[in-house]
Design an enzyme around this catalytic site. Structure first.
Site, short mmCIF file in Angstrom:
data_model
loop_
_atom_site.label_atom_id
_atom_site.label_comp_id
_atom_site.label_asym_id
_atom_site.label_seq_id
_atom_site.Cartn_x
_atom_site.Cartn_y
_atom_site.Cartn_z
N ALA A 128 8.23 -26.14 18.55
CA ALA A 128 9.15 -25.53 19.51
C ALA A 128 8.72 -25.99 20.90
O ALA A 128 7.57 -26.38 21.11
CB ALA A 128 9.09 -24.02 19.40
N GLY B 166 7.00 -25.46 14.87
CA GLY B 166 8.42 -25.43 14.54
C GLY B 166 8.91 -26.71 13.89
O GLY B 166 9.91 -26.69 13.16
N GLU C 94 8.16 -26.25 10.36
CA GLU C 94 9.08 -25.22 9.87
C GLU C 94 10.49 -25.76 9.68
O GLU C 94 11.17 -25.45 8.70
CB GLU C 94 9.07 -24.03 10.84
CG GLU C 94 7.73 -23.30 10.83
CD GLU C 94 7.58 -22.28 11.94
OE1 GLU C 94 7.84 -22.63 13.11
OE2 GLU C 94 7.21 -21.14 11.64
N GLU D 204 0.13 -22.95 15.91
CA GLU D 204 0.50 -21.88 16.84
C GLU D 204 -0.69 -21.02 17.25
O GLU D 204 -0.76 -20.53 18.37
CB GLU D 204 1.58 -20.98 16.21
CG GLU D 204 2.95 -21.62 16.09
CD GLU D 204 3.18 -22.37 14.79
OE1 GLU D 204 2.19 -22.73 14.08
OE2 GLU D 204 4.36 -22.61 14.46
#
Ligand code: HXC
Length: 257
Positions: free
Chosen positions: A65, A108, A111, A131
Site C-alpha cells: 500500500a 498490500g 495481499e 507491515e
C-alpha cells in the site's frame, strides 16, 4: 478509457492489467486500486474476455500500500473512509484472475496477489508481509490468506518478522502455482489465461466458485455445493459439445451457453 496508474490491454480473450507507478515500485494508492476496480468492471462486462492477468514491472509487482498516502491517516479517516474495503473488488471478480508476479510483492502487494485465483511467479519474485516494520499489521487479508496458503508457522514467522520469501520457497510452500523464468513471465501468464479463456466461460466461472467455496465452508457443504453445480452443467450446451467433441475426436467449440 485513460488511466493514470495502470495500463489496460486485451488480446485473445484475455484482459491484461499492468500496474504502472514505476517511481513508487507500484505502491498501491487509492487511485490505483480504484483504477484496477474500474478495469475489472470493464473486463467482467465484456463478453469477449474469459480471463484476466494482473502484473507489475520487472522490479516490483507492488511494494505494498502507498505508505506516503497512508502515513497521516487518523483512525476516523480509516474507519469512516472504509479504508481497504475497495480492494475487495479483486477477490470478488467472477472471471478468473491470474497474478503474474516479478520482483517485490510486499504487504498490500502480496495481499493483492493472493486475492487473485492463482499466482505465477518469476524466478525473481519476493513475497513478504513487512507491515510489522512500519508499526502496523497486514490489513488487506495477509494474516488470513497467507495462513491458508502456507500454514500457520510460516505465515506467523513472516508476519511477525517481516522476512521475505523467494520464489522457490513460495512454490515449495504452496503460495504460488509455478515459477517461470522472468523473461517469459508475461507470455506464459497470457498463454495460461488464454487456455482458460478458450473454455466455456460459465463452466470456468462455476469451477472458480466451487474451488473458492472450499475455503468458506465445511467439507460436507462444499461437496454438496460442488455436486449441485456439477448437476447443473448437464443443462448447458457446452457440456454436450465438450463431451461430443471428445467422442468424435475433434476440438470442442464452446458457445458459452
Ligand atoms: C510508497 C514506496 C513504497 C510504498 C517503495 N516506495 N515502496 N512509496 N509506498 N509501499 C518508493 C520509495 O519511497 C522510493 O521513492 C521508490 O519507491 C523506490 O524505493 P526504494 O526504497 O528507493 O527502492 P529499493 O532501495 O530498491 O527498495 C525496495 C523495497 C523498499 C525493499 C521494496 O522500497 C521497501 O521496503 N518498500 C516498502 C515495503 C513495505 O513496507 N510495504 C508494506 C507497505 S504497508 P523515492 O521518492 O524515495 O524515490 C502495506 C499495508 C497493506 O502494504 C495494508 C492494506 C492496505
Amino acid at each position: 478509457m485513460a488511466y493514470d496508474t495502470i495500463i489496460v490491454d486485451s488480446r485473445d480473450g484475455v484482459g491484461l492489467i499492468t500496474l504502472n507507478r514505476p517511481k513508487a515500485l507500484n505502491a498501491l494508492s487509492s487511485t490505483l486500486i480504484a483504477e484496477v476496480s474500474k478495469a475489472l468492471d470493464g473486463f467482467e462486462a465484456d463478453e469477449k474476455i474469459g480471463a484476466i492477468v494482473i502484473t507489475g514491472s520487472e522490479k516490483a509487482f507492488a511494494a505494498g500500500a502507498d505508505i506516503k498516502e497512508m502515513s497521516s491517516l487518523s483512525y476516523m479517516d480509516a474507519y469512516l473512509g472504509d479504508f481497504i474495503t475497495p480492494w475487495d473488488r479483486v477477490a470478488q471478480c467472477r472471471k478468473p484472475v491470474i497474478a503474474a508476479v516479478a520482483g517485490y510483492a510486499l504487504g498490500g502487494g502480496c495481499e493483492l496477489a493472493m486475492m487473485c485465483d492463482f499466482i505465477l511467479a518469476a524466478d525473481t519474485a519476493k513475497f513478504g508481509q513487512p507491515e510489522i516494520t512500519l508499526g502496523v499489521m497486514p490489513g488487506a487479508g495477509g494474516s488470513q490468506r497467507l495462513t491458508r496458503f502456507v500454514g500457520k508457522s510460516k505465515a506467523m514467522e513472516m508476519c511477525l518478522t517481516g522476512r521475505m520469501m523467494d520464489a522457490e520457497e513460495a512454490e515449495r510452500s504452496g503460495l504460488v502455482s509455478r515459477i517461470i523464468p522472468a523473461e517469459d513471465l508475461i507470455d506464459e501468464a497470457m498463454k495460461t489465461a488464454k487456455k482458460i479463456a478458450d473454455f466455456s466461460l460459465p463452466i470456468v466461472m462455476m469451477t472458480k466458485e466451487s474451488v473458492n467455496r472450499s475455503y468458506e465452508t465445511t467439507l460436507k457443504e462444499g461437496l454438496l455445493f460442488e455436486r449441485r453445480l456439477f448437476h447443473s452443467m448437464f443443462a448447458t450446451d457446452d457440456q454436450k459439445e465438450g463431451m461430443a467433441a471428445f467422442v468424435e475426436k475433434r476440438t470442442a467449440q464452446f458457445s458459452n451457453k
